[in-house]
Scaffold this active site. Structure first.
Site, short mmCIF file in Angstrom:
data_model
loop_
_atom_site.label_atom_id
_atom_site.label_comp_id
_atom_site.label_asym_id
_atom_site.label_seq_id
_atom_site.Cartn_x
_atom_site.Cartn_y
_atom_site.Cartn_z
N GLU A 16 2.20 15.58 2.50
CA GLU A 16 3.59 15.22 2.76
C GLU A 16 4.48 16.46 2.79
OE1 GLU A 16 3.67 10.87 0.51
OE2 GLU A 16 3.77 12.69 -0.68
N GLY A 82 3.35 2.05 0.72
CA GLY A 82 2.67 0.82 1.13
C GLY A 82 3.73 -0.20 1.54
N MET A 180 4.64 5.57 -5.70
CA MET A 180 4.32 5.93 -7.08
C MET A 180 5.26 6.96 -7.71
SD MET A 180 0.16 5.87 -6.55
CE MET A 180 -0.29 5.97 -8.29
N GLU A 181 6.36 7.28 -7.03
CA GLU A 181 7.25 8.33 -7.58
C GLU A 181 8.74 8.04 -7.49
OE1 GLU A 181 5.05 9.07 -5.00
OE2 GLU A 181 3.40 9.72 -6.32
N ASP A 204 0.20 2.09 4.93
CA ASP A 204 -0.75 0.98 4.71
C ASP A 204 0.06 -0.24 4.26
OD1 ASP A 204 -0.69 2.81 2.11
OD2 ASP A 204 -1.00 0.75 1.47
#
Ligand code: ADE
Length: 237
Positions: A16, A82, A180-181, A204
């Site tokens: 990223e 996601g 997740m962040e 995804d």
């Protein structure tokens, strides 16, 4: 103290980081603990870019280091996510109105899932993004002619690859994307009073296909997000 007009940008993974880091002119790198901070010019703005590593603890440490050392005017978290909302496709953009910590759970204590108890006694579940920043990020995504959605982003220390978990996050938090962040960075920004925004691109669908889809599409999605960030910085002129 550094120039306070800097925009801080935090990503989680090297995949990223690459596109954005490659576009920074006159980069200067400084290390704080295990985190590298790249200062320089990107799309005519002063930026400070960091790769925090995956998960909420890495993200929180990096955000705190960035704010304390560079005092950015705003912190933007970008990268991949996601998709939770129906109809979202790989490469689409999500701009957060706010973020939640979907893995914050008090079990039998009975407090509401995701509720954050701040040191000053405030209680907040939704960490609202800076409205002007979210508006500008949304405009930047439209300019890139990409599918774009605005809503709640849910963060937790879990890669969601299970439809039941996905439905649970949607039902509990009304979230449109998971990662997740973002909420950890938002949480730290709230502690310091720093405006924040989150812009992610879908890699995804946070379901049983994700273990294959994520590695297949992570680079396409990460580069889409980076392109929109460049549009956003351009639009600040
Ligand atoms: N980032 C990208 N896809 C994700 C997923 N399915 N779960 C958590 N974080 C993600």
């Amino acid at each position: 103290m550094e120039n306070t007009c800097k925009i801080g940008i935090i990503v989680a993974m090297r995949s990223e980081l690459e596109k954005l880091a490659g576009m920074i002119s006159s980069p200067v790198t400084e290390k704080i603990g295990a985190h590298e901070f790249i200062s320089g010019r990107l799309a005519s703005q002063d930026v400070i870019l960091a790769c925090c590593g995956v998960g909420k603890v890495n993200a929180a440490a990096c955000a705190a280091e960035m704010i304390m050392r560079y005092a950015p005017a705003a912190v933007i978290n970008t990268g991949v996510a996601g998709g939770l909302a129906d109809g979202m496709r790989v490469g689409d953009i999500v701009v957060a109105d706010g973020a939640v910590e979907h893995d914050l759970d008090y079990g039998e204590l009975g407090d509401e899932r995701g509720m954050i108890f701040f040191p000053d006694g405030r209680e907040e579940k939704l960490l609202a993004a800076d409205e002007g920043t979210a508006d500008a990020l949304y405009l930047a995504a439209e300019k890139a002619a990409l599918g774009v959605r605005r809503g709640v982003v849910a963060s937790g220390d879990v890669f969601v690859s299970d439809s039941k978990k996905k439905q649970d996050i949607v039902a509990t938090f009304g979230a449109v994307a998971c990662e997740m962040e973002g909420a950890a960075i938002a949480h730290v920004c709230r502690l310091f009073g720093t405006p924040f925004g989150i812009l992610r691109s879908i890699s995804d669908s946070a379901n049983e296909d994700s273990p294959v889809d994520f590695p297949t599409f992570v680079k396409i999605a990460a580069d889409n997000a980076a392109s929109v960030i460049v549009n956003y910085l351009d639009g600040l002129n």
